[in-house]
Design a protein around this motif. Structure first.
Motif, PDB file in Angstrom:
ATOM      1  N   HIS A  55      67.617  97.058  83.609  1.00  0.00           N
ATOM      2  CA  HIS A  55      67.870  95.649  83.369  1.00  0.00           C
ATOM      3  C   HIS A  55      67.472  94.797  84.570  1.00  0.00           C
ATOM      4  O   HIS A  55      67.235  93.594  84.433  1.00  0.00           O
ATOM      5  CB  HIS A  55      69.358  95.412  83.070  1.00  0.00           C
ATOM      6  N   ASN A  89      67.833  89.658  78.392  1.00  0.00           N
ATOM      7  CA  ASN A  89      68.115  90.393  79.624  1.00  0.00           C
ATOM      8  C   ASN A  89      67.262  89.879  80.787  1.00  0.00           C
ATOM      9  O   ASN A  89      66.172  89.356  80.566  1.00  0.00           O
ATOM     10  CB  ASN A  89      67.839  91.886  79.405  1.00  0.00           C
ATOM     11  N   PRO A  90      67.743  90.070  82.010  1.00  0.00           N
ATOM     12  CA  PRO A  90      69.037  90.628  82.399  1.00  0.00           C
ATOM     13  C   PRO A  90      70.145  89.565  82.340  1.00  0.00           C
ATOM     14  O   PRO A  90      70.101  88.583  83.083  1.00  0.00           O
ATOM     15  CB  PRO A  90      68.814  91.098  83.839  1.00  0.00           C
ATOM     16  N   SER A 149      74.746  95.475  82.470  1.00  0.00           N
ATOM     17  CA  SER A 149      73.666  96.368  82.892  1.00  0.00           C
ATOM     18  C   SER A 149      74.254  97.526  83.680  1.00  0.00           C
ATOM     19  O   SER A 149      75.040  97.312  84.620  1.00  0.00           O
ATOM     20  CB  SER A 149      72.623  95.638  83.761  1.00  0.00           C
TER      21      SER A 149
END
Length: 291
Positions: A55, A89-90, A149
């Protein structure tokens, strides 16, 4: 809109629900047309992870950070009072990016900005049921706090409802699988994507009265008490009571209830989250405004 995107909009528009589905081209003020009047904006945009990519991968961050920045500028201009759900993401960094852009435009409402971490909760329920031999994962409720993450994801198995009894080795294996479950999907898709269908379910699930979500703590009632415990982090995922029209009504401080083992997981999570959050803030603060 590219041909595939136009096709998706047409496909969805055929579903027999009350929802009306339309698609917009980037040209001809498409962003303005899409956002104007919106009450809720869900952002899943960006590139997916590839095998070996975390991530926090720099390529993932650099591309998705720019996409989030530009979309949030559009929201600030055309839908400043909308609820914003960030999936891209992240998340640990994209939510701070969103907040900083909204701050620059003078429209930041921390009670309406959410990082969707529900997929971690969904996985925790599924994987816990598998470990204890239950066929229906939906009977389990496992709070998952921290970030979204790797080891910033902290499943609170000690607070599972119903309670589960696990050996130390089973608990450690289950925690690891919940934290890195996304890697299973990335590897299985062989570089052609990351979690989408399970994420769609998680996004749909994000409609309850209480949801775990990544928020700006100082802007949510009760968030200050959480911030005092989580090493002063500005952003953290905890159960949040939701309501209309305000959004985040209250941050629920369950941290005093966690086990000694989970406190150890949290200490690791704090370090990772601090770096992720700073990365997102630094991307916007002092950067030239995107045109």
């Amino acid at each position: 809109m590219s041909s595939p995107a136009r096709g998706v909009a047409a496909d969805l528009s055929h579903i027999s629900t009350k929802a009306k589905v339309t698609g917009y081209l980037p040209a001809d003020d498409g962003l303005k047309a899409a956002f104007t009047g919106a009450d809720v904006i869900v952002i899943p945009a960006g590139i997916p992870r590839k095998p070996g990519m975390t991530h926090n991968d720099l390529d993932l961050f650099n591309i998705n950070a720019g996409i989030i920045r530009d979309l949030i500028i559009g929201i600030a201009l055309y839908a400043p009072s909308a609820f914003i759900l960030v999936i891209s993401n992240p998340v640990n960094s994209t939510v701070p990016i969103a907040a900083e852009v909204l701050k620059k435009h003078g429209v930041f409402d921390p009670k309406k900005l959410f990082g969707v971490t529900t997929l971690d909760v969904v996985r925790s329920e599924t994987f816990t049921a598998s470990v204890v031999g239950k066929s229906d994962p939906s009977v389990f409720k496992v709070p998952v706090i921290g970030g979204h993450s790797g080891d910033t994801i902290v499943p609170l198995l000690s607070l599972s409802e119903p309670k589960v009894e696990l050996s130390d080795s089973d608990r450690a294996a289950l925690v690891h699988r919940i934290q890195f479950g996304g890697d299973e999907v990335v590897q299985a898709k062989e570089g052609k994507g990351s979690a989408t269908l399970s994420m769609a379910h998680a996004g749909f699930h994000f409609a309850g009265i209480v949801e775990n979500t990544f928020v700006y703590l100082s802007g949510v009632p009760g968030g200050g008490a959480v911030k005092d415990i989580v090493a002063g982090l500005d952003y953290f995922s905890v159960p949040i009571e939701l309501g209309c029209p305000s959004g985040a009504v209250k941050a629920m401080n369950i941290l005093p209830q966690v086990s000694e083992y989970e406190n150890g997981l949290l200490e690791v999570a704090y370090t990772g989250l601090a770096a992720n959050i700073k990365k997102g803030v630094d991307f916007i603060v002092g950067a030239p405004e995107a045109k």
